[in-house]
Design a protein around this motif. Structure first.
Motif, short mmCIF file in Angstrom:
data_model
loop_
_atom_site.label_atom_id
_atom_site.label_comp_id
_atom_site.label_asym_id
_atom_site.label_seq_id
_atom_site.Cartn_x
_atom_site.Cartn_y
_atom_site.Cartn_z
N ASN A 77 2.30 24.68 -5.33
CA ASN A 77 0.92 24.24 -5.11
C ASN A 77 0.87 22.72 -5.29
O ASN A 77 1.09 22.22 -6.39
CB ASN A 77 -0.02 24.94 -6.09
N GLU A 104 3.63 30.24 -10.38
CA GLU A 104 3.44 29.16 -9.42
C GLU A 104 3.92 27.86 -10.04
O GLU A 104 4.08 27.76 -11.27
CB GLU A 104 1.96 29.04 -9.04
N THR A 152 4.74 37.13 -11.48
CA THR A 152 3.86 36.18 -10.82
C THR A 152 3.96 34.81 -11.46
O THR A 152 3.85 34.67 -12.68
CB THR A 152 2.39 36.67 -10.90
N PHE A 180 5.03 29.38 -3.35
CA PHE A 180 4.32 29.34 -4.62
C PHE A 180 4.20 27.92 -5.17
O PHE A 180 3.72 27.71 -6.28
CB PHE A 180 5.01 30.25 -5.66
N SER A 229 1.91 29.40 -14.82
CA SER A 229 1.73 28.22 -13.98
C SER A 229 2.52 27.07 -14.60
O SER A 229 2.24 26.64 -15.72
CB SER A 229 0.26 27.81 -13.89
N GLN A 256 7.54 22.85 0.07
CA GLN A 256 6.52 23.88 0.22
C GLN A 256 6.79 24.80 1.40
O GLN A 256 6.36 25.96 1.41
CB GLN A 256 5.14 23.22 0.36
#
Length: 370
Positions: A102, A75, A73, A100, A46, A95
């Motif tokens: 946020n 974000e 994976t 991904f 993240s 976005q």
């Protein structure tokens, strides 16, 4: 014992302290090599960015984060902290293409929590993954491999990864002064970390585990201090066993430097105001280095005039040779080697730099983070 001899001995002691710091701590930066690994891992990551009224920076720099070549994976969490510009609309447009991304919209202030800590805490809580990679809205990764290089340093036992946040190279002396100060600061915090005594990191390029953040109750111990979301937190949680560094050029971030002396001095005054909250041992080590640097040239002048200038040249030459060798390798490692031809000037410049910014240690910092 004559006063001349006393001054000469004091000068030799100060020179020896400087040589010790460069030989024991700072040489590691230029000598850094990525540790050998049998296999690389791709952790879920993240990326957390806080922004307040940063619409231009988001439009300019966020694409560099969003188009990273990282297939695992991940974000990107952007906390839009009470912005009154067009940040919200720019983020919503991004976005649409990058699912991904946020977006966390904050629409109220945390009155009892100073600085950037509240929005950053919210961003960390919203993050889905254990590995957190932090940067600022005015930063752009130096390459599309930034996420991969930074997260690849995590292994069993490692909870903190320190990176280098560089400034863009622009014309003018102020740009060189800012980049040299950034290099010198990095030489210290990276050198200490590589020598097993980590004491800070910079929020422009920093990674740690989410579990580490919550085990230490986030920023609760420093919520009353306007700055410190990066250096004070790392000063609290980092150790020789849980901290590593990444000095691969692909893992750097780049920021736009200040363009006026007034803005830069305001920024540095805010940064240095947190030093008095470091652990006592770190304060002592940093203070001894700074004091020895500040005393070196006045003692050299005094010893040369009052005692014997020929003898005074010996510690001077040994120290300059040591610093020159360390700076040259470290500047090359950190991509700042264009600064080295002014090596002697920068060495003298630091004396005046410490003289100017010493009062920042006692000043009360402002409460806003942007």
């Amino acid at each position: 014992m004559s006063w001349g001899l006393v001054l000469f001995v004091a000068f030799c002691v100060v020179a020896a302290i400087q040589i010790f710091y460069y030989g024991y701590f700072f040489r590691h930066v230029g000598a850094w090599k990525p540790p050998a690994k049998e296999a690389s891992r791709q952790h879920p990551v993240s990326v957390v960015i806080c922004a307040r009224d940063e619409d231009e920076n988001l439009a300019r720099n966020l694409p560099g984060v969003l188009v990273q070549d990282y297939r695992s994976t991940h974000e990107v969490v952007v906390v839009n902290d009470n912005s009154v510009d067009d940040s919200r609309y720019i983020l919503e447009e991004f976005q649409k293409t990058f699912r991904f991304l946020n977006i966390v919209e904050l629409q109220q202030e945390a009155k009892l929590i100073a600085g950037k800590k509240y929005p950053l805490s919210i961003g960390i809580k919203e993050a889905k993954h254990e590995v957190l990679l932090l940067t600022d809205a005015d930063c752009v990764p130096a390459s599309e491999h930034w996420i991969y290089k930074m997260q690849d340093a995590f292994r069993d036992g490692i909870e903190v990864v320190l990176g280098y946040g560089a400034y863009q190279k622009l014309p003018g002396f102020l740009n060189k002064a800012i980049r040299f100060e950034t290099f010198h600061t990095a030489l210290q915090y990276l050198g200490y970390a590589l020598a097993g005594k980590p004491y800070m990191g910079v929020g422009r390029n920093l990674a740690y585990r989410k579990g580490l953040f919550f085990r230490n109750k986030g920023f609760s111990a420093i919520n009353h201090i306007p700055s410190g979301d990066d250096d004070l937190f790392i000063n609290k949680v980092a150790s020789a066993a849980n901290t590593t560094v990444v000095l691969d050029p692909d893992a750097f971030t780049l920021s736009r430097p200040k363009t006026t002396w007034k803005d830069w001095m305001r920024q540095k005054n805010r940064h240095y105001s947190t030093g008095k909250y470091y652990r006592r041992g770190h304060q002592w080590l940093l203070g001894l280095y700074t004091t020895s640097y500040f005393l070196f040239y006045p003692l050299f002048a005094a010893a040369a005039i009052v005692y014997d200038w020929r003898l005074a040249l010996i510690p001077l030459a040994l120290r300059l040779l040591t610093i020159g060798l360390v700076w040259r390798k470290a500047m090359k490692r950190l991509g700042e080697d264009d600064l080295f031809p002014m090596f002697l000037f920068w060495d003298l410049w630091l004396f005046f730099y410490y003289l100017i910014f010493a009062p920042a240690v006692w000043k009360k910092p402002k409460k806003t983070w942007n």
